[in-house]
Design an enzyme around this catalytic site. Structure first.
Site, PDB file in Angstrom:
ATOM      1  N   GLU A  30      49.156  29.359  63.698  1.00  0.00           N
ATOM      2  CA  GLU A  30      49.388  30.439  62.727  1.00  0.00           C
ATOM      3  C   GLU A  30      48.275  31.492  62.801  1.00  0.00           C
ATOM      4  O   GLU A  30      47.214  31.263  63.403  1.00  0.00           O
ATOM      5  CB  GLU A  30      49.465  29.874  61.313  1.00  0.00           C
ATOM      6  CG  GLU A  30      48.204  29.132  60.913  1.00  0.00           C
ATOM      7  CD  GLU A  30      47.898  29.211  59.432  1.00  0.00           C
ATOM      8  OE1 GLU A  30      47.957  30.323  58.872  1.00  0.00           O
ATOM      9  OE2 GLU A  30      47.576  28.178  58.846  1.00  0.00           O
ATOM     10  N   LYS A 165      45.456  21.828  51.012  1.00  0.00           N
ATOM     11  CA  LYS A 165      44.125  22.263  50.586  1.00  0.00           C
ATOM     12  C   LYS A 165      43.771  21.646  49.230  1.00  0.00           C
ATOM     13  O   LYS A 165      44.607  21.561  48.343  1.00  0.00           O
ATOM     14  CB  LYS A 165      44.084  23.789  50.540  1.00  0.00           C
ATOM     15  CG  LYS A 165      44.028  24.360  51.958  1.00  0.00           C
ATOM     16  CD  LYS A 165      43.911  25.853  51.980  1.00  0.00           C
ATOM     17  CE  LYS A 165      45.234  26.541  51.872  1.00  0.00           C
ATOM     18  NZ  LYS A 165      46.085  26.492  53.047  1.00  0.00           N
TER      19      LYS A 165
HETATM   20  N1  PSU Z   1      44.957  26.449  56.297  1.00  0.00           N
HETATM   21  C1  PSU Z   1      43.689  26.882  56.479  1.00  0.00           C
HETATM   22  N2  PSU Z   1      43.408  28.185  56.165  1.00  0.00           N
HETATM   23  C2  PSU Z   1      44.380  29.059  55.718  1.00  0.00           C
HETATM   24  C3  PSU Z   1      45.720  28.587  55.545  1.00  0.00           C
HETATM   25  C4  PSU Z   1      45.950  27.270  55.850  1.00  0.00           C
HETATM   26  O1  PSU Z   1      42.817  26.110  56.905  1.00  0.00           O
HETATM   27  O2  PSU Z   1      44.095  30.226  55.501  1.00  0.00           O
HETATM   28  C5  PSU Z   1      46.821  29.528  55.085  1.00  0.00           C
HETATM   29  C6  PSU Z   1      48.154  29.137  55.751  1.00  0.00           C
HETATM   30  O3  PSU Z   1      48.646  30.266  56.418  1.00  0.00           O
HETATM   31  C7  PSU Z   1      49.054  28.760  54.608  1.00  0.00           C
HETATM   32  C8  PSU Z   1      48.547  29.679  53.548  1.00  0.00           C
HETATM   33  O4  PSU Z   1      50.416  28.936  54.913  1.00  0.00           O
HETATM   34  O5  PSU Z   1      47.119  29.559  53.692  1.00  0.00           O
HETATM   35  C9  PSU Z   1      49.058  29.291  52.179  1.00  0.00           C
HETATM   36  O6  PSU Z   1      49.026  30.392  51.335  1.00  0.00           O
HETATM   37  P1  PSU Z   1      49.758  30.326  49.915  1.00  0.00           P
HETATM   38  O7  PSU Z   1      49.022  29.257  49.179  1.00  0.00           O
HETATM   39  O8  PSU Z   1      49.605  31.679  49.328  1.00  0.00           O
HETATM   40  O9  PSU Z   1      51.185  29.973  50.192  1.00  0.00           O
END
Ligand code: PSU
Ligand code: MN
Length: 309
Positions: A30, A165
């Site tokens: 990604e 996370k």
């Molecule tokens: N994992 C990481 N760093 C990130 C992300 C994931 O180590 O920045 C990103 C991914 O792209 C994931 C996004 O899809 O954070 C999730 O964002 P949100 O919580 O707004 O859906």
């Protein structure tokens, strides 16, 4: 129907196209992590490192992003640099944003949600990232749940990550993963990993101990045509974890700061990741980099084993 006939805006890198046409292992990566998850200029170095980790595992990396309205599957060095440049006006793009950003000929960094969708469209079955999005704390009031979850419910890829996370409501996320029919498998663990920490405090329903076992799960999922993703959850090694007290203190202060600054929607996750990096003096950044490289290597190894049958 060939992939390119689906949309003329899809650009498959020649290395990726060659690998896909000969059945070689390919791992999608990604780009939100590059543009919105890691600080510049380290982000560009890490983007290249992650690709090298995929290559070390014997697969071809395909970093996915949108540049000038073209959906790129596989990027060259200049394109990785453009994505990591804070001045290039790169938008965080989830699946729902794909049509608008392409139509506007914009630049977009794809989240797990958008990357999974594009990878599947291009015929790529493996994907590595750091940590998935999930249900945010306080979601009972805000309804803030990552689009990653609903996309993974309908996208049959295998995503290697370090759980979700730890800034999230992990218990609620584990429940949603079950409801949505997303297969969760611990790699060498019975516990759901907690991103910066190896153990989130929750169990995983399934465990594999080897690359070959993981590949068998993915191949059987494909044969039975289960519609959802497999989350292969690999914990960060104990010696690489973020200190527990530092983690908990930083999380508490970060949540309070986000609240006070009225951060909402797609800005929440980048805000909290940045808070961790600055408040821990980049200790969290090192953990993040370590775990994403480990995940890229494992995804490549599983993709290679799965391609053998
Ligand atoms: N994992 C990481 N760093 C990130 C992300 C994931 O180590 O920045 C990103 C991914 O792209 C994931 C996004 O899809 O954070 C999730 O964002 P949100 O919580 O707004 O859906
Ligand atoms: Mn959200």
């Amino acid at each position: 129907m060939s992939v390119t006939s689906l949309t003329s805006n899809l650009v498959i890198h020649p290395d990726v196209a060659a690998a896909l046409s000969t059945g070689q292992a390919v791992v999608a990566l990604e780009s939100t992590i590059i543009s919105h998850g890691l600080p510049s200029p380290r982000n560009v170095l890490v983007a290249k490192e992650i690709e090298d980790s995929v290559r070390a595992g014997g697969a071809v990396p395909a970093t996915i992003a949108i540049l000038d309205g073209k959906v790129h599957v596989g990027l060259n060095e200049a394109q990785l640099e453009q994505l990591g440049d804070p001045d290039s006006n790169v938008i965080k793009v989830s699946t729902r944003d794909l049509g608008p950003v392409i139509a506007a000929k914009g630049n977009g960094a794809t989240t797990v949600s958008a990357t999974s969708h594009i990878a599947h469209l291009a015929g790529i079955k493996y994907f590595a990232t750091g940590g998935l999005g999930g249900v945010h704390r306080g979601a009972q009031d805000t309804w803030d749940e990552s689009a990653d979850l609903v996309t993974l419910a309908r996208t049959p890829i295998t995503i290697v990550c370090a759980g979700v996370k730890s800034i999230l409501d992990v218990g609620a996320t584990v429940e949603r993963l079950e409801t949505l029919g997303i297969t969760v498998v611990g790699y060498g663990t019975d516990r759901f990993p907690g991103f910066y920490r190896a153990d989130s405090g929750y169990d995983v329903p399934w465990r594999v101990n080897t690359v070959v076992e993981a590949a068998a799960v993915a191949n059987e999922r494909d044969r039975i045509q289960a519609p959802g993703a497999i989350v292969l959850a690999q914990p960060v090694r104990a010696e690489d974890e973020l200190d527990l007290a530092l983690h908990d203190a930083t999380l508490a202060s970060g949540l309070a700061a986000a609240n006070q600054a009225n951060i909402s929607g797609k800005d929440v996750t980048p805000f909290l990741l940045d808070w961790f990096h600055t408040q821990t003096n980049n200790a969290s950044l090192e953990v993040n980099v370590t775990l994403i490289n480990a995940n890229a290597l494992l995804a490549a190894q599983v993709a290679v084993a799965a391609a053998r049958g």
